[in-house]
Design an enzyme around this catalytic site. Structure first.
Site, PDB file in Angstrom:
ATOM      1  N   THR A   1     -57.948  46.349 -97.711  1.00 41.45           N
ATOM      2  CA  THR A   1     -57.285  46.650 -98.987  1.00 41.45           C
ATOM      3  C   THR A   1     -58.247  46.606-100.167  1.00 41.45           C
ATOM      4  O   THR A   1     -58.055  47.343-101.132  1.00 41.45           O
ATOM      5  CB  THR A   1     -56.118  45.684 -99.245  1.00 41.45           C
ATOM      6  OG1 THR A   1     -56.596  44.348 -99.123  1.00 41.45           O
ATOM      7  CG2 THR A   1     -54.998  45.902 -98.243  1.00 41.45           C
ATOM      8  N   ARG A   2     -59.283  45.790-100.093  1.00 45.55           N
ATOM      9  CA  ARG A   2     -60.236  45.715-101.206  1.00 45.55           C
ATOM     10  C   ARG A   2     -61.088  46.970-101.321  1.00 45.55           C
ATOM     11  O   ARG A   2     -61.694  47.215-102.356  1.00 45.55           O
ATOM     12  CB  ARG A   2     -61.130  44.492-101.059  1.00 45.55           C
ATOM     13  CG  ARG A   2     -60.376  43.189-101.274  1.00 45.55           C
ATOM     14  CD  ARG A   2     -61.265  42.020-101.061  1.00 45.55           C
ATOM     15  NE  ARG A   2     -61.451  41.858 -99.612  1.00 45.55           N
ATOM     16  CZ  ARG A   2     -62.076  40.860 -99.039  1.00 45.55           C
ATOM     17  NH1 ARG A   2     -62.639  39.933 -99.769  1.00 45.55           N
ATOM     18  NH2 ARG A   2     -62.187  40.776 -97.733  1.00 45.55           N
ATOM     19  N   MET A   3     -61.119  47.776-100.274  1.00 49.89           N
ATOM     20  CA  MET A   3     -61.949  48.983-100.306  1.00 49.89           C
ATOM     21  C   MET A   3     -61.282  50.130-101.058  1.00 49.89           C
ATOM     22  O   MET A   3     -61.946  51.069-101.464  1.00 49.89           O
ATOM     23  CB  MET A   3     -62.306  49.415 -98.890  1.00 49.89           C
ATOM     24  CG  MET A   3     -63.182  48.392 -98.199  1.00 49.89           C
ATOM     25  SD  MET A   3     -63.792  48.943 -96.622  1.00 49.89           S
ATOM     26  CE  MET A   3     -65.125  49.991 -97.148  1.00 49.89           C
TER      27      MET A   3
END
Length: 146
Positions: free
Chosen positions: A26-28
């Site tokens: 999700t951080r990407m």
């Protein structure tokens, strides 16, 4: 303990390799699955698959999760089995999802993970970063030899 040079032939002891690729990433903030982002012109996952293949495993299983369709499409042409981790309940749970894909396998199972470094002790995600270097994988395989 028996040791082997990384240039020596791989012992005949059968191994299977379980590659964990179920993270959401999700951080990407990308529509491309995190393990499929390219490094040196090839998806990260395929670098790890190539390192695993150098060990001549009897079986390789990639554990998938969110975005599994992309990961499955990337490894299907290679004849690699996949296992689904439908609910993310940690690294141990992810490994357990490979059980059915390994049914009938007799030997050791290698799960390429890095050790947590001192600078990452606060970050649980650092525990399951894959080891992609062949020499590291060969050393681990040599440690499994009787």
């Amino acid at each position: 303990m028996t040791t082997h040079s990384i240039d020596q032939p791989i012992p005949a002891h059968p191994i299977a390799v379980v590659i964990l690729a179920a993270g959401k990433g999700t951080r990407m903030k990308s529509d491309l699955h995190k393990v499929l982002h390219p490094i040196a012109g090839r998806p990260m996952l395929l670098h790890l698959v190539a390192s695993a293949a150098a060990l001549q495993p009897a079986k390789t299983v990639v554990v998938t999760g969110a975005g599994r369709e992309q990961v499955e499409a990337a490894v299907a042409p290679l004849g690699i089995a996949t296992a689904l981790q439908a609910e993310q309940l940690g690294t141990g749970h992810a490994v357990a999802q490979a059980r059915d894909a390994l049914a009938g396998f007799e030997g050791d199972v290698l799960i390429p993970l890095r050790r947590r470094s001192a600078r990452h002790r606060h970050d649980d995600a650092a525990d399951d970063r894959p080891v992609a270097r062949r020499r590291h994988a060969r050393r681990r395989r040599a440690r499994l030899s009787p």
